[in-house]
Design a protein around this motif. Structure first.
Motif, PDB file in Angstrom:
ATOM      1  N   GLN A  49       4.719   1.055  -1.903  1.00  0.00           N
ATOM      2  CA  GLN A  49       4.481   2.429  -2.362  1.00  0.00           C
ATOM      3  C   GLN A  49       2.996   2.723  -2.570  1.00  0.00           C
ATOM      4  O   GLN A  49       2.645   3.738  -3.158  1.00  0.00           O
ATOM      5  N   ALA A  50       2.135   1.845  -2.095  1.00  0.00           N
ATOM      6  CA  ALA A  50       0.704   1.966  -2.387  1.00  0.00           C
ATOM      7  C   ALA A  50       0.118   3.242  -1.793  1.00  0.00           C
ATOM      8  O   ALA A  50       0.478   3.664  -0.688  1.00  0.00           O
ATOM      9  N   SER A  51      -0.804   3.838  -2.557  1.00  0.00           N
ATOM     10  CA  SER A  51      -1.488   5.042  -2.086  1.00  0.00           C
ATOM     11  C   SER A  51      -2.724   4.704  -1.263  1.00  0.00           C
ATOM     12  O   SER A  51      -3.168   5.494  -0.434  1.00  0.00           O
ATOM     13  N   GLU A  52      -3.292   3.527  -1.487  1.00  0.00           N
ATOM     14  CA  GLU A  52      -4.491   3.106  -0.755  1.00  0.00           C
ATOM     15  C   GLU A  52      -4.477   1.587  -0.633  1.00  0.00           C
ATOM     16  O   GLU A  52      -4.231   0.880  -1.609  1.00  0.00           O
ATOM     17  N   ILE A  53      -4.747   1.087   0.576  1.00  0.00           N
ATOM     18  CA  ILE A  53      -4.793  -0.352   0.821  1.00  0.00           C
ATOM     19  C   ILE A  53      -6.081  -0.668   1.568  1.00  0.00           C
ATOM     20  O   ILE A  53      -6.398  -0.011   2.567  1.00  0.00           O
ATOM     21  N   VAL A  54      -6.821  -1.668   1.093  1.00  0.00           N
ATOM     22  CA  VAL A  54      -8.057  -2.072   1.772  1.00  0.00           C
ATOM     23  C   VAL A  54      -8.113  -3.593   1.842  1.00  0.00           C
ATOM     24  O   VAL A  54      -7.575  -4.298   0.989  1.00  0.00           O
ATOM     25  N   PHE A  55      -8.761  -4.058   2.909  1.00  0.00           N
ATOM     26  CA  PHE A  55      -9.045  -5.485   3.075  1.00  0.00           C
ATOM     27  C   PHE A  55     -10.512  -5.682   2.720  1.00  0.00           C
ATOM     28  O   PHE A  55     -11.401  -5.087   3.341  1.00  0.00           O
TER      29      PHE A  55
END
Length: 360
Positions: free
Chosen positions: A230-236
């Protein structure tokens, strides 16, 4: 000898009576029940969830992995003539990486072509003879047996031609295998073959790693998995930030690491294959700071003011020392002060609540 005068008995009595009266009065006062003191109303403080909410952030170790890592091997027996590709080179699809001596393969191809030419000539002759036999048979000049024989010879010639053509195709493929090419855009990661060596089918030449279509592999704690979905933002996070998008979350928990593997796509730019980093994502829900969590009956949750009374809302995935995500409305009144003295169901007088300023 002078005689001491005795005090009259009446004076002694007059002295003791007031003392006894005072003692009885004090005793009577102590025996009287004292009036009950009214209980002090509990002191508590509330703030709305929207006021104290903080971003719910999660992270997990992750690596940029290539979808393809291939060991290129020789497919024919031949001596290695050259290896143009070196370790670290970026190569495109179809680039020649290894050259093998092709003299024998080309000779076999020429031989196969000659066999095809001979078989084609025999097939044409057999077809002509069959056509002539059919003409003669109409005139009753040859027997049925002779016609059948010509038909059989024609079929055999055609079959031989097809076999020779297949052998010629195999020989042509063998010539192609004298050049080992890259099957996709890649980076040469290892060189095993050496110029001058005799290679046989299966001899490893080079190892390449696909330079495009990378994915992120991350080990996720099972309790954090719903938040990732349900994440609104994902970054590596590595040398820089790389936006990512969840592709899948495996339905298997690793028995050794007790984690689930997540696979993610890079949205735009991507790092080099094998780059280590961390996956970071933010929950869409509101976050309750850990200092406002309470424990009741072995469960972590929050105490809230609801309809003038204390209520407890359990947060199943909450952990001590971490921000807890919740689906509670933003206007929920969270009790932030005086929680230790409150029990679930206690009445909360409105005039006992402190202001909604910063907690003490």
């Amino acid at each position: 000898m002078t005689m001491r005068k005795r005090r009259p008995f009446s004076m002694l009595v007059s002295t003791l009576v007031p003392i006894l009266a005072l003692s009885l009065s004090i005793s009577a006062c102590q025996d009287e029940p004292q009036a009950e003191q009214p209980e002090e109303a509990p002191i508590y403080k509330t703030r709305t969830l929207g006021e104290l909410s903080v971003p719910v952030q999660y992270s997990a170790p992750a690596t940029a992995v290539s979808l393809n890592t291939s060991t290129l091997k020789a497919e024919i027996s031949a001596r290695i003539e050259a290896i143009p590709a070196q370790v670290g080179d970026r190569v495109a699809t179809g680039d020649v990486l290894v050259k093998l001596n092709c003299a024998d393969a080309k000779a076999q191809q020429q031989q196969a072509r000659a066999h095809v030419s001979a078989a084609r000539a025999r097939a044409e002759l057999a077809a002509q003879q069959l056509q002539r036999a059919r003409s003669l048979q109409k005139k009753r000049s040859i027997s049925e047996e002779q016609l059948s024989q010509r038909q059989s010879q024609d079929l055999a010639a055609q079959a031989e031609l097809q076999a020779r053509q297949a052998a010629s195709l195999i020989a042509a493929n063998q010539v192609k295998r004298c050049r080992i090419t890259s099957p996709y855009p890649a980076i040469v990661s290892q060189r095993m073959g050496q110029v001058g060596e005799l290679a046989s089918p299966g001899t490893p030449m080079l190892q390449i790693v696909a330079s495009e279509g990378l994915e992120i592999s991350a080990e996720i704690i099972p309790t954090d998995a719903p938040s990732l979905e349900q994440a609104s933002e994902i970054v590596f996070l590595a040398t820089q930030r790389y936006p990512a998008k969840l592709r899948t979350l495996t339905g298997v928990v690793d028995s050794l690491t007790r984690t689930r593997e997540a696979r993610l796509h890079f949205v735009d730019k991507q790092p080099l294959p094998g780059t280590p980093g961390r996956l970071q994502w933010f929950d869409r829900r509101l976050g309750i700071p850990s200092q406002y969590l309470s424990q009741r009956q072995g469960q972590l949750g929050v105490l809230i003011a609801e309809q003038g009374r204390v209520a407890f809302v359990a947060l199943p995935h909450a952990q001590e020392g971490r921000v807890a995500a919740t689906d509670l409305p933003a206007d929920t009144a969270i009790i932030t002060l005086g929680r230790a003295a409150l029990a679930v169901g206690d009445a909360l007088p409105a005039d006992s609540a402190a202001d909604t300023g910063a907690d003490q």
